[in-house]
Design a protein around this motif. Structure first.
Motif, PDB file in Angstrom:
ATOM      1  N   VAL A  25      -9.051  -8.644   4.360  1.00 32.58           N
ATOM      2  CA  VAL A  25      -9.405  -7.282   3.948  1.00 32.58           C
ATOM      3  C   VAL A  25      -9.298  -6.346   5.145  1.00 32.58           C
ATOM      4  O   VAL A  25      -8.807  -5.221   5.028  1.00 32.58           O
ATOM      5  N   ALA A  26      -9.742  -6.803   6.306  1.00 28.02           N
ATOM      6  CA  ALA A  26      -9.653  -5.979   7.517  1.00 28.02           C
ATOM      7  C   ALA A  26      -8.187  -5.669   7.842  1.00 28.02           C
ATOM      8  O   ALA A  26      -7.847  -4.532   8.194  1.00 28.02           O
ATOM      9  N   ILE A  27      -7.315  -6.658   7.705  1.00 27.33           N
ATOM     10  CA  ILE A  27      -5.890  -6.444   7.970  1.00 27.33           C
ATOM     11  C   ILE A  27      -5.314  -5.450   6.961  1.00 27.33           C
ATOM     12  O   ILE A  27      -4.575  -4.532   7.319  1.00 27.33           O
ATOM     13  N   PHE A  28      -5.680  -5.624   5.688  1.00 27.66           N
ATOM     14  CA  PHE A  28      -5.213  -4.705   4.647  1.00 27.66           C
ATOM     15  C   PHE A  28      -5.632  -3.269   4.965  1.00 27.66           C
ATOM     16  O   PHE A  28      -4.818  -2.346   4.914  1.00 27.66           O
ATOM     17  N   LEU A  29      -6.905  -3.080   5.299  1.00 26.22           N
ATOM     18  CA  LEU A  29      -7.384  -1.733   5.606  1.00 26.22           C
ATOM     19  C   LEU A  29      -6.697  -1.158   6.845  1.00 26.22           C
ATOM     20  O   LEU A  29      -6.393   0.034   6.899  1.00 26.22           O
ATOM     21  N   ALA A  30      -6.453  -1.998   7.844  1.00 29.65           N
ATOM     22  CA  ALA A  30      -5.773  -1.528   9.048  1.00 29.65           C
ATOM     23  C   ALA A  30      -4.358  -1.044   8.714  1.00 29.65           C
ATOM     24  O   ALA A  30      -3.899  -0.015   9.226  1.00 29.65           O
ATOM     25  N   LYS A  31      -3.693  -1.760   7.827  1.00 21.94           N
ATOM     26  CA  LYS A  31      -2.338  -1.352   7.446  1.00 21.94           C
ATOM     27  C   LYS A  31      -2.359  -0.074   6.616  1.00 21.94           C
ATOM     28  O   LYS A  31      -1.563   0.835   6.841  1.00 21.94           O
ATOM     29  N   VAL A  32      -3.274  -0.012   5.652  1.00 19.33           N
ATOM     30  CA  VAL A  32      -3.301   1.122   4.726  1.00 19.33           C
ATOM     31  C   VAL A  32      -3.908   2.362   5.369  1.00 19.33           C
ATOM     32  O   VAL A  32      -3.347   3.451   5.304  1.00 19.33           O
ATOM     33  N   ARG A  33      -5.060   2.213   5.995  1.00 16.42           N
ATOM     34  CA  ARG A  33      -5.783   3.380   6.522  1.00 16.42           C
ATOM     35  C   ARG A  33      -5.297   3.808   7.897  1.00 16.42           C
ATOM     36  O   ARG A  33      -5.276   4.986   8.214  1.00 16.42           O
ATOM     37  N   LEU A  34      -4.944   2.840   8.741  1.00 17.40           N
ATOM     38  CA  LEU A  34      -4.579   3.162  10.118  1.00 17.40           C
ATOM     39  C   LEU A  34      -3.069   3.177  10.345  1.00 17.40           C
ATOM     40  O   LEU A  34      -2.621   3.467  11.447  1.00 17.40           O
ATOM     41  N   GLY A  35      -2.301   2.817   9.335  1.00 19.91           N
ATOM     42  CA  GLY A  35      -0.847   2.838   9.450  1.00 19.91           C
ATOM     43  C   GLY A  35      -0.289   1.726  10.324  1.00 19.91           C
ATOM     44  O   GLY A  35       0.854   1.793  10.760  1.00 19.91           O
ATOM     45  N   MET A  36      -1.101   0.714  10.610  1.00 24.25           N
ATOM     46  CA  MET A  36      -0.627  -0.394  11.436  1.00 24.25           C
ATOM     47  C   MET A  36       0.316  -1.263  10.612  1.00 24.25           C
ATOM     48  O   MET A  36       0.216  -1.337   9.405  1.00 24.25           O
ATOM     49  N   LYS A  37       1.232  -1.913  11.295  1.00 23.48           N
ATOM     50  CA  LYS A  37       2.119  -2.842  10.608  1.00 23.48           C
ATOM     51  C   LYS A  37       2.483  -3.983  11.542  1.00 23.48           C
ATOM     52  O   LYS A  37       2.369  -3.869  12.759  1.00 23.48           O
ATOM     53  N   GLU A  38       2.895  -5.050  10.933  1.00 21.28           N
ATOM     54  CA  GLU A  38       3.278  -6.216  11.715  1.00 21.28           C
ATOM     55  C   GLU A  38       4.638  -5.972  12.345  1.00 21.28           C
ATOM     56  O   GLU A  38       5.483  -5.295  11.748  1.00 21.28           O
TER      57      GLU A  38
END
Length: 131
Positions: A80-93
């Motif tokens: 869930v933390a990874i999902f939120l980081a991608k969605v809310r913070l625009g982070m990506k692998e």
């Protein structure tokens, strides 16, 4: 002179909560009308506020729940933390790349083989005869 027909619809607090919940979980208005046994105009007339805020309140509750899951000290949910980081913070692998090389880092060797069509036909014919 008396009025004929159905009496005017009067929603209860329970009706309002039910409509808000159904809107919040994404049930289409046509289906809500079936459940509530009312027409679309009646739904829109008596439940305007619930229609406007039901989805928003459900989204807020979902976001709060996800945030609590991601930041929990007792039951952390890294997915869930990874999902939120991608969605809310625009982070990506980072993109995954595969590098192909030949022996000892040399370029990959390409070979082209010329096939004799008559030889292939002969092998196919032998196999057909055998099987």
């Amino acid at each position: 002179m008396s009025r004929n027909g159905r009496p005017p619809y009067e929603p209860t607090d329970g009706d309002r909560q039910k409509v808000k919940t159904l809107v919040g979980i994404g049930v289409p208005q046509a289906d809500i009308c079936k459940v509530m046994q009312i027409s679309k105009p009646t739904l829109r007339k008596h439940f305007k506020s619930e229609i406007e805020t039901g989805q928003l309140e459900a989204d807020i509750a979902l976001r709060q729940s996800l945030f609590r899951m991601a930041t929990s000290k007792t039951k952390p949910a890294p997915g869930v933390a990874i999902f939120l980081a991608k969605v809310r913070l625009g982070m990506k692998e980072p993109p995954q790349s595969v590098e192909l090389t030949g022996k000892d880092g040399a370029p990959v060797e390409n070979r082209t083989t010329v096939v004799n069509e008559d030889a292939v036909k002969a092998v196919v014919q032998k196999l057909e005869e055998k099987y």
